[in-house]
Design a protein around this motif. Structure first.
Motif, PDB file in Angstrom:
ATOM      1  N   GLY A   1      56.574  -0.760   1.054  1.00 33.93           N
ATOM      2  CA  GLY A   1      56.741  -2.214   0.771  1.00 33.93           C
ATOM      3  C   GLY A   1      56.877  -2.995   2.102  1.00 33.93           C
ATOM      4  O   GLY A   1      56.126  -4.064   2.417  1.00 33.93           O
TER       5      GLY A   1
ATOM      6  N   PRO B   1      67.298   1.277  -0.605  1.00 33.20           N
ATOM      7  CA  PRO B   1      67.252   2.289  -1.636  1.00 33.20           C
ATOM      8  C   PRO B   1      68.695   2.644  -2.358  1.00 33.20           C
ATOM      9  O   PRO B   1      68.697   2.590  -3.410  1.00 33.20           O
TER      10      PRO B   1
ATOM     11  N   LEU C   1      62.876   8.998  -3.075  1.00 30.99           N
ATOM     12  CA  LEU C   1      61.480   8.268  -3.556  1.00 30.99           C
ATOM     13  C   LEU C   1      61.633   6.691  -3.324  1.00 30.99           C
ATOM     14  O   LEU C   1      60.732   6.015  -3.177  1.00 30.99           O
ATOM     15  N   LEU C   2      62.874   6.240  -3.619  1.00 30.74           N
ATOM     16  CA  LEU C   2      62.935   4.838  -3.418  1.00 30.74           C
ATOM     17  C   LEU C   2      62.782   4.375  -1.796  1.00 30.74           C
ATOM     18  O   LEU C   2      62.510   3.238  -1.652  1.00 30.74           O
TER      19      LEU C   2
ATOM     20  N   TYR D   1      59.092   3.859  -1.456  1.00 31.59           N
ATOM     21  CA  TYR D   1      58.826   2.752  -2.392  1.00 31.59           C
ATOM     22  C   TYR D   1      59.131   1.480  -1.208  1.00 31.59           C
ATOM     23  O   TYR D   1      58.323   0.868  -0.891  1.00 31.59           O
TER      24      TYR D   1
ATOM     25  N   PRO E   1      62.678  -1.872  -7.390  1.00 31.50           N
ATOM     26  CA  PRO E   1      62.395  -0.545  -6.624  1.00 31.50           C
ATOM     27  C   PRO E   1      61.151  -0.325  -6.104  1.00 31.50           C
ATOM     28  O   PRO E   1      60.974   0.062  -4.823  1.00 31.50           O
ATOM     29  N   MET E   2      60.048  -1.113  -6.533  1.00 30.73           N
ATOM     30  CA  MET E   2      58.784  -1.307  -5.741  1.00 30.73           C
ATOM     31  C   MET E   2      58.379  -2.762  -5.394  1.00 30.73           C
ATOM     32  O   MET E   2      58.004  -3.447  -6.341  1.00 30.73           O
ATOM     33  N   GLN E   3      58.844  -2.936  -4.349  1.00 30.02           N
ATOM     34  CA  GLN E   3      58.927  -4.309  -3.972  1.00 30.02           C
ATOM     35  C   GLN E   3      58.199  -4.682  -2.406  1.00 30.02           C
ATOM     36  O   GLN E   3      57.961  -3.681  -1.732  1.00 30.02           O
TER      37      GLN E   3
END
Length: 168
Positions: free
Chosen positions: A137, A114, A129-130, A133, A35-37
């Motif tokens: 990134g 996402p 939110l995705l 994120y 998800p955080m990439q």
């Protein structure tokens, strides 16, 4: 997308770009997925500004990078298609500002990935939110690292990417 480059040169460049994408994705696997990439290999999405061979190279690189990185089927399919769409977008902006050319991979991935993360991996973070994120990134990978790569390649483009000019 006709060029005056040979088919052999086109295939060699596409294969090399794909291979580099795969290697970078796998080396940086801990931050290439999730998800955080920050997929460092996405910096290569600037390459369609230099050669149309980057389009299939990035697509195959993303496809095999996702496959070898253990991604789920929706990520292999839709993540790779996102890279392909973004590569065409960057190529389409090649006569405009390099700053505009980084937008397709940022926007396309922030919209598509996402949903892959949420539905393909079952991550229960809200999609908006995705999107934030993934977008951040992509800004790091494409906007910052991609533009740094562009700056380096711009100095050597005549030696590296000979005979890349579009035939009208």
């Amino acid at each position: 997308m006709k060029t005056n480059m040979s088919k052999g040169l086109f295939l060699a460049q596409a294969a090399l770009i794909g291979a580099i994408y795969i290697v970078i994705t796998i080396i940086f696997a801990p931050i290439s997925f999730g998800p955080m990439q920050v997929r460092i290999s996405e910096a290569l999405t600037i390459l369609p500004l230099f050669t149309p061979a980057a389009i299939p190279g990035l697509f195959i690189g993303a496809l095999l990078g996702n496959l070898l990185g253990g991604a789920v089927l929706p990520d292999i399919i839709f993540g790779s298609l996102a890279t392909l769409i973004a590569a065409f977008g960057t190529y389409g902006l090649r006569h405009h500002s390099k700053f505009l050319a980084v937008l397709p991979p940022i926007v396309v991935n922030a919209i598509i990935i996402p949903f892959v993360i949420h539905y393909g991996y079952g991550v229960q973070i809200p999609i908006p939110l995705l999107m934030l994120y993934v977008g951040v990134g992509q800004i790091i990978a494409c906007g910052i690292l991609g533009l740094l790569l562009h700056k380096v390649l711009e100095k050597y483009k005549h030696q590296i990417f000979r005979n890349q000019h579009k035939v009208e």
